[in-house]
Design an enzyme around this catalytic site. Structure first.
Site, PDB file in Angstrom:
ATOM      1  N   ASP A 263       3.292  11.441  -5.261  1.00  0.00           N
ATOM      2  CA  ASP A 263       3.018  10.009  -5.147  1.00  0.00           C
ATOM      3  C   ASP A 263       1.592   9.796  -5.631  1.00  0.00           C
ATOM      4  O   ASP A 263       0.638  10.162  -4.943  1.00  0.00           O
ATOM      5  CB  ASP A 263       3.187   9.561  -3.691  1.00  0.00           C
ATOM      6  CG  ASP A 263       2.810   8.094  -3.472  1.00  0.00           C
ATOM      7  OD1 ASP A 263       2.448   7.415  -4.452  1.00  0.00           O
ATOM      8  OD2 ASP A 263       2.894   7.635  -2.312  1.00  0.00           O
TER       9      ASP A 263
ATOM     10  N   ASP B 269       7.453  -2.741  -0.323  1.00  0.00           N
ATOM     11  CA  ASP B 269       6.465  -1.697  -0.596  1.00  0.00           C
ATOM     12  C   ASP B 269       5.148  -2.338  -1.022  1.00  0.00           C
ATOM     13  O   ASP B 269       4.990  -2.741  -2.177  1.00  0.00           O
ATOM     14  CB  ASP B 269       7.023  -0.773  -1.690  1.00  0.00           C
ATOM     15  CG  ASP B 269       6.065   0.356  -2.057  1.00  0.00           C
ATOM     16  OD1 ASP B 269       4.945   0.395  -1.511  1.00  0.00           O
ATOM     17  OD2 ASP B 269       6.442   1.195  -2.893  1.00  0.00           O
TER      18      ASP B 269
ATOM     19  N   GLU C  28       8.845   3.886  -6.862  1.00  0.00           N
ATOM     20  CA  GLU C  28       8.398   4.163  -5.494  1.00  0.00           C
ATOM     21  C   GLU C  28       9.362   3.650  -4.425  1.00  0.00           C
ATOM     22  O   GLU C  28       9.724   4.396  -3.515  1.00  0.00           O
ATOM     23  CB  GLU C  28       6.974   3.635  -5.294  1.00  0.00           C
ATOM     24  CG  GLU C  28       5.958   4.524  -6.012  1.00  0.00           C
ATOM     25  CD  GLU C  28       4.623   3.871  -6.279  1.00  0.00           C
ATOM     26  OE1 GLU C  28       4.370   2.773  -5.739  1.00  0.00           O
ATOM     27  OE2 GLU C  28       3.822   4.453  -7.029  1.00  0.00           O
TER      28      GLU C  28
ATOM     29  N   LYS D  14      -5.507   3.491 -10.661  1.00  0.00           N
ATOM     30  CA  LYS D  14      -4.131   3.111 -10.984  1.00  0.00           C
ATOM     31  C   LYS D  14      -4.045   1.662 -11.486  1.00  0.00           C
ATOM     32  O   LYS D  14      -3.185   1.321 -12.278  1.00  0.00           O
ATOM     33  CB  LYS D  14      -3.275   3.283  -9.727  1.00  0.00           C
ATOM     34  CG  LYS D  14      -1.785   3.167  -9.939  1.00  0.00           C
ATOM     35  CD  LYS D  14      -1.083   3.542  -8.654  1.00  0.00           C
ATOM     36  CE  LYS D  14       0.423   3.379  -8.733  1.00  0.00           C
ATOM     37  NZ  LYS D  14       1.061   3.802  -7.472  1.00  0.00           N
TER      38      LYS D  14
END
Lengths: 622, 172
Positions: A25, A206, A184, A87
């Site tokens: 992850d 999420d 994800e 990210k």
């Protein structure tokens, strides 16, 4: 050892060793690596026993990089060289990034993707992410005691093609073989669904550090099917920090801040946010470089008030996903909460109210994605016996299209199409004798090209002279199981004379990656030849293994002559795969791939026939 | 090459046994999906990708009421010609204009309840058209007549997409 494995054709190969595969992850705030051992997925800790690795990279003047906690402790004193939340910059240009002004970096605008100037040189977000992945790869190899066959790396479901490609490049740069890019929320659904043996329609909410995804899945025995996904690739826990930060600046009437003070205050803002999860009031207290003290306190009420629009912002995509799925709130059996930011009570409350049920929080929201990825990696590595595995059907989050006259978008692959997917469209010339045609590939839901993300521009040349409108140019979009696009164009009336295939690459060509590999501190000492040899050996052995299995299962689909040809190619590869000539191994592997092409196609046809026969027999039983 | 119905071993027809289609789709996917061939050679991985792509396309076509109808007509040599054949019964066009006006007003007034009502009305009309298509295609085999119904259905489909956009702009 590899040579000993070569068995006589038809002889079943020895039960193979368990292949080491991990799930990673790669998060905005924290990253982690997990694997399946003895049937159980678990996150792997570092030597101090910590499983989370802060996604922070600090570059040092000598070119080295510190990653994780080491970098975190220096983030306030060396903000320019300490990259947090990288990210957010993956596959993004400078103009795409919000809050550029309050990020303490020296940005360099580059075509496709921005870059960051550090004391160790100009770095692409891909390189920064690769530093994080390298640490996780080493952690896994150390703890599992061997080389990894590959990794499943997760991405936000709402990541577009540029962001996905950048993530895959970063993994390659870190020396990882990417078995699959996995969304994800889908990873979380696997971990949750298997743990709880869930059946029915579930939503996964999420909210990570920098991204928001809402996916709706249909879980039934052996199948995880994503029905719809929506989200916001630039909305996450970081934005809640930012709101607190802005509130502090306003409340304390602070003059414009330098990079260090900005980072310091952002860290304090984040701490206050986390404190408020369990307390009614949080202190924000720090001393600025000017000597001035900031000494404030923020209440839960104030925090909810200044972040209310952010919470509401997550419900838009939630409604959209439900609509795309053709469902209503009442159809949803449960909502799985993922991502550290879902710990905030106002999020829990808003989700509970919207869906009219208590959110499901029984898996650690920080770890569930990595665990799901590890479980999928175990399957892809071939460690699960047939029958115990399951099927995962995922979708692309955003429509793909092509620019037409007037700057409009012609949609070719609609969002929420199950992948892999291919779709073709025909175009024609608009001038007599036109010999070339240019194409502009975009991703997004808007009507105007300017409002969508530009993925690639390419030209088809060599169209034979024809009257306007006579040429037939077929443009094909193919999206693979990783959600990555390739586009090809071909003039149909003249056949294969004019044809072109592009993979959008965002400024990073294969050659760039090679160069980065060579430049990187670690690989400078590595022997490139040894690396290539190791890779080709693994590939060659895998191919031999697979072919042996195929012959054992479906050898009857071949004539004796065809079988002989394949066996000769296997023997040729077997003779070199244990050697040291990586080119010879590659050559023999390619040859074996070539002679098994027809066999592979026939096996797949046979598989489909068997699928339907099996079903008919099952139906008769009822 | 097999047609989409043959691929899933189903009798061609507009009335659809959704459960049988889902089951056949999953059975085939379970055997050809790329996740099953992650460790295979290039040739097999390519074949797997091609098959999965084809199965996904066939499934999507049969699942969609509009696409399934268009496909059935194609199999029977009838082109729906949505772009070129614009002759529609006047009362249908009148009704469409009314619906569009309602949509516009609901959007401007930010009236979610009105959008909900419009959607319900549209769904009922869509269902009626789908029933008419079962009769035209499966019972009367009147493919030319069915083409007119499909064009109507495509009209409604477009309006449905516009309702989605109206909801989205209300939520933004």
């Amino acid at each position: 050892m590899a040579l000993l494995q070569i068995s006589e054709p038809g002889m079943s190969p020895a039960p193979h060793q368990r292949r080491l595969a991990v799930g990673i992850d790669l998060g905005t705030t924290n990253s982690l690596v997990a694997t399946v051992r003895n049937g159980v997925a678990a996150a792997l800790p570092d030597q101090q026993g910590r499983t989370l690795l802060p996604s922070i990279v600090r570059y040092l003047p000598d070119g080295r990089a510190e990653v994780g906690y080491a970098a975190q402790t220096h983030q306030s004193e060396d903000p320019r060289n300490t990259i947090v939340s990288v990210k957010r910059y993956m596959g993004r240009g400078l103009k795409d990034v919000a809050h550029v002004e309050s990020a303490p970096y020296d940005f360099v605008d580059a075509p496709g993707m921005l870059q960051l100037r550090t004391c160790a040189g100009v770095k692409s977000p891909v390189e920064v992410s690769a530093e994080i992945l390298k640490v996780l790869r080493k952690r896994a190899e150390l703890s599992l005691g061997g080389e990894l066959v590959g990794a499943v790396v997760t991405v936000p479901a709402y990541f577009d093609d540029a962001q996905r490609q950048a993530t895959k490049d970063a993994a390659r740069l870190a020396g990882l073989n990417v078995l699959r890019l996995l969304n994800e929320p889908t990873a979380a659904a696997i971990a949750y669904g298997l743990e709880n043996a869930s059946e029915g329609i579930y939503a996964v909410y999420d909210l990570g550090g920098g991204t928001f995804d809402l996916s709706i899945l249909r879980l039934s025995k052996g199948v995880f099917e994503v029905v719809a996904t929506a989200g916001d690739a630039a909305l996450g826990g970081d934005d809640f920090d930012q709101r607190v930060f802005c509130w502090v600046v306003e409340e304390a009437k602070l003059a414009p801040l330098g990079a260090r003070d900005m980072r310091k205050l952002l860290v304090k803002s984040r701490e206050a946010k986390e404190y408020l999860t369990y307390h009614g009031e949080a202190p924000v207290s720090t001393r600025l470089s000017s000597g001035e003290w900031v000494d404030l306190s923020i209440t839960t009420e104030k925090f909810c008030e200044i972040t209310q629009t952010l919470v509401q912002k997550t419900l838009g995509p939630t409604r959209k996903a439900l609509r795309d799925a053709g469902l209503t709130v009442g159809d949803i059996k449960g909502v799985v909460m993922v991502g550290g930011a879902t710990r905030m009570p106002q999020i829990q409350r808003a989700v509970g109210e919207f869906f009219g049920c208590d959110p499901l929080n029984n898996l650690d929201p920080d770890k569930v994605v990595a665990l799901g990825a590890a479980i999928q990696a175990d399957v892809l590595a071939g460690n699960k016996p047939a029958g115990e595995d399951w099927l995962l059907l995922d979708v692309i989050p955003l429509s793909l299209g092509i620019e037409t006259m007037g700057g409009l978008v012609e949609r070719i692959v609609p969002r929420n199409s199950t992948i892999p997917v291919a779709r073709a469209q025909e175009f024609t010339t608009y001038k007599d004798g036109q010999s070339a045609m240019s194409f502009h590939v975009v991703q997004g839901e808007r009507e105007l090209v300017g409002d969508c993300r530009s993925l690639a521009k390419f030209e088809l040349r060599g169209i034979p002279p024809m009257a306007a409108g006579a040429a037939r140019i077929r443009v094909t979009f193919q999206v693979d199981a990783d959600g990555l696009l390739s586009v090809s164009a071909q003039e149909k009336t003249s056949g294969a004379e004019a044809s072109v295939t592009v993979k959008p690459s965002y400024g990073l060509e294969d050659a760039d990656i090679e160069r980065m590999l060579r430049d990187s501190y670690e690989h400078a000492r590595d022997d490139m030849h040894a690396r290539a040899l190791a890779e080709h050996r693994v590939d060659g052995e895998r191919l031999l293994d697979a072919t042996r299995g195929a012959l054992a299962a479906d050898g009857d689909l071949l004539s004796p002559q065809e079988r002989g040809e394949i066996e000769r190619a296997m023997a040729a590869l077997g003779a070199v795969v244990g050697g040291t000539d990586h080119r010879a191994i590659k050559h023999a592997s390619d040859a074996l791939n070539r002679v098994t092409e027809d066999f592979a196609a026939r096996r797949m046809d046979a598989n489909v026939r068997r699928a339907l026969t099996g079903r008919n027999i099952a139906n008769l039983d009822v | 090459m097999q047609n989409h119905f043959e691929l899933f071993d189903m009798a061609p027809g507009y009335a659809l046994d959704t459960a049988a289609l889902d089951a056949a789709y999953r059975e085939i996917q379970a055997r050809v999906h790329p996740d099953r061939f992650a460790q295979a050679g290039d040739a097999e991985r390519r074949a797997s990708m091609q098959w999965t792509t084809r199965v996904n396309e066939a499934y999507r076509t049969l699942k969609s009421p509009v696409q399934r109808a268009k496909y059935l007509l194609e199999l029977n040599g009838v082109d729906v010609a949505f772009e070129t054949n614009t002759s529609m019964p006047p009362e249908f066009l009148m009704k469409q204009m009314e619906l569009r006006e309602t949509l516009e007003q609901a959007g401007e007034a930010k009236d979610t309840a009105a959008l909900d009502a419009l959607r319900t009305e549209l769904r009922a009309e869509t269902l009626a058209l789908e029933r008419a298509l079962v009769e035209a295609i499966d019972e009367r085999r009147d493919y030319a007549g069915a083409a007119g119904l499909v064009r109507k259905l495509m009209f409604l489909d477009k309006l449905d997409a516009e309702i989605d956009l109206a909801y989205e702009s209300l939520e933004a």
